[in-house]
Design a protein around this motif. Structure first.
Motif, short mmCIF file in Angstrom:
data_model
loop_
_atom_site.label_atom_id
_atom_site.label_comp_id
_atom_site.label_asym_id
_atom_site.label_seq_id
_atom_site.Cartn_x
_atom_site.Cartn_y
_atom_site.Cartn_z
N PHE A 370 0.81 -1.22 0.00
CA PHE A 370 0.00 0.00 0.00
C PHE A 370 0.84 1.28 0.00
N ILE A 371 2.17 1.15 -0.12
CA ILE A 371 3.02 2.35 -0.18
C ILE A 371 2.65 3.16 -1.43
N ASP A 372 2.52 4.47 -1.22
CA ASP A 372 2.14 5.45 -2.24
C ASP A 372 0.67 5.33 -2.67
N ARG A 373 -0.12 4.57 -1.90
CA ARG A 373 -1.54 4.48 -2.20
C ARG A 373 -2.34 5.29 -1.19
N GLU A 374 -3.43 5.87 -1.67
CA GLU A 374 -4.32 6.63 -0.78
C GLU A 374 -5.29 5.68 -0.09
N VAL A 375 -5.44 5.86 1.21
CA VAL A 375 -6.35 5.04 2.00
C VAL A 375 -7.21 5.96 2.86
N GLU A 376 -8.27 5.39 3.39
CA GLU A 376 -9.09 6.12 4.36
C GLU A 376 -9.00 5.40 5.70
N ALA A 412 -5.38 9.47 3.72
CA ALA A 412 -3.93 9.47 3.96
C ALA A 412 -3.25 8.74 2.81
N VAL A 413 -2.02 9.17 2.51
CA VAL A 413 -1.19 8.45 1.54
C VAL A 413 -0.05 7.79 2.30
N ILE A 414 0.04 6.47 2.20
CA ILE A 414 1.08 5.72 2.92
C ILE A 414 2.42 5.94 2.22
N LYS A 415 3.42 6.39 3.01
CA LYS A 415 4.73 6.70 2.43
C LYS A 415 5.80 5.68 2.81
N GLU A 416 5.67 5.08 3.97
CA GLU A 416 6.66 4.07 4.39
C GLU A 416 6.06 3.20 5.48
N VAL A 417 6.70 2.06 5.69
CA VAL A 417 6.27 1.14 6.74
C VAL A 417 7.30 1.19 7.86
N SER A 418 6.83 1.49 9.06
CA SER A 418 7.66 1.42 10.26
C SER A 418 6.87 0.56 11.26
N TYR A 421 3.37 0.35 12.19
CA TYR A 421 2.61 1.44 11.57
C TYR A 421 2.93 1.62 10.10
N CYS A 422 1.93 2.13 9.37
CA CYS A 422 2.13 2.68 8.04
C CYS A 422 2.21 4.20 8.21
N ILE A 423 3.39 4.76 8.00
CA ILE A 423 3.59 6.20 8.18
C ILE A 423 3.01 6.90 6.97
N SER A 424 2.15 7.88 7.21
CA SER A 424 1.35 8.46 6.12
C SER A 424 1.40 9.97 6.11
N GLU A 425 1.06 10.52 4.95
CA GLU A 425 0.92 11.96 4.79
C GLU A 425 -0.52 12.28 4.45
#
Length: 425
Positions: A370-376, A412-418, A421-425
């Motif tokens: 889901f990196i770079d994908r928009e989610v709700e 949110a747009v998922i930018k990385e996985v930590s 958590y999925c760190i999002s913008e």
């Protein structure tokens, strides 16, 4: 008077504890933290494994130690399974099983008035459904218990003996509870039970699919989640509802228990691996990104190295997004407890560790999709400048935000996985 409550075990126990909390608060009692001194301490026990028994006993001792003058109430599954053992413990004032939790205030008042020990553990066979309703309106996600009991009698499982026969909440009561929760701001409802998908088994012409069909029509309900469902209960009607209604989230928890056909047969499960694979493939044609999580038991009596390897390969092929791993726990009174070829504890731990490592790999693989994908997601917690909450497919999102955004659906747009958590913008 102040009270606290210790809850062990499943989501049904959590629901029933929350009902007790509501009842006590409504009666004027004040809830405090479990590590704070209280006038009343309640321990809602679990007995699904030996570890659960040990944790329950530890909690009872802990509550008695920090609250030596409190009214001690012990209830739940361990009581139904080991009532004589619990009754022998000095210092417990009220002992209940899995019937009567909704009457907690009456039990406490009766004890306060008479100062007499109460032991009320009813036979669990053929009891009616004990209708409970939550009125706690301060959270995003609300659990609704729709069903109790199990008639499957899997060879390893003690739960049918501690939860009793299958029984369901009346349709009108479920719909009223869900409508009330939604009207009071809840965005997500989680249907829970001991054997949730068997809801309505005792009703005429009304089953779990019938309930889902009505629930998805409730105005204002944004998410509907099934806490757990057996693969055999995801029938064509349930699949059709999932296909046609996005209110049902893209996450299903479907217990596998073993990935080897020989072990499934000895467990007295009602499917084989081919059936499980075919049904999950069908699910993914309807919802390609669905998260399928599961429960697995390792070290069941007679599980060979070949059986374990078969399980590992099948888990990879089914491609779960997370595993809940349980070493087999011998429960007296079950068929499996009398089976030959019980597995050594060290071997169980070794195999459990392998599956836990595999679970982490599968989970990270699913998250990275889901990196770079928009989610709700719906923010549930605000901490250190971040909003934390879950998507419908149960990704844990962490995004910078403000507290006023809590409990409101957010993009949110998922930018990385930590992890986790999925760190999002």
């Amino acid at each position: 008077m102040k009270f606290n409550i210790y809850t062990l075990g499943c989501k049904v126990n959590t629901y029933e504890s929350n009902v007790m909390i509501d009842k006590l608060k409504d009666a004027g009692y004040i809830e405090v933290d479990i590590n704070t001194k209280a006038d009343i301490s309640i321990i809602n026990t679990c007995t699904v494994t030996n570890t659960a028994d040990s944790k329950s006993m530890k909690m009872i001792r802990h509550a008695m130690k920090i609250n030596p003058d409190a009214i001690i109430v012990v209830c739940g599954c361990m009581i139904q399974n080991k009532k004589e053992e619990i009754e022998a413990i000095d210092g417990i004032d009220i002992v209940l099983g899995n019937v009567g939790k909704s009457n907690i205030v009456e039990y406490i008042k009766d004890y306060q008035e008479k100062k007499e020990h109460i032991f009320d553990v009813k036979k669990i066979e053929d009891v009616p459904f004990e209708s409970m309703t939550l009125n706690n309106f301060n959270k995003t996600r609300a659990f609704v218990k729709i069903q109790d009991g199990c008639n499957n009698f899997c060879s390893y499982c003690i739960i049918p003996y501690t939860r009793g026969n299958v029984r369901s909440k009346e349709r009108v009561d479920v719909l009223h509870e869900v409508c009330t929760l939604v009207q009071n701001g809840h965005k997500e409802i989680v249907l829970t039970g001991i054997h949730t998908g068997n809801y309505g088994a005792e009703f005429e012409n009304y089953d779990f699919a019938s309930l889902l069909e009505e629930l998805v029509q409730i105005k204002g309900l944004e998410r509907l989640r099934i806490s757990s469902i057996e693969i055999t209960e995801i029938n064509d009607r349930v699949l059709k509802i999932i296909e046609e209604n996005n209110i049902l989230v893209s996450h299903m928890h479907i217990p596998l228990q073993s990935g080897a056909d020989a072990i499934l047969k000895n467990m007295k499960r009602k499917y084989d691996i081919k059936y499980f694979k075919d049904k999950t493939k069908h699910l993914r044609t309807i919802r390609p990104d669905i998260s399928i999580t599961t429960d697995v038991i390792v070290g069941f009596p007679g599980e060979t190295e070949e059986d374990f390897e078969e399980m590992v390969q099948n888990i990879k092929e089914i491609n779960f997004s997370k595993l809940h791993v349980f070493p087999y726990s011998k429960r007296d009174g079950t068929v499996a407890a009398t089976m030959k070829n019980q597995i050594d504890e060290s071997l169980k731990k070794k195999r459990a560790h392998i599956l836990l490592e595999l679970s982490k790999e599968l989970e990270l693989e699913y998250m990275n999709k889901f990196i770079d994908r928009e989610v709700e997601y719906i923010p549930e917690v605000y901490k250190d400048g971040y909003l934390i909450g879950h998507t419908g497919n149960y990704l844990s999102i962490k995004q910078k935000g403000v507290e006023s955004e809590l409990h409101k659906p957010k993009k949110a747009v998922i930018k990385e996985v930590s992890y986790p958590y999925c760190i999002s913008e």
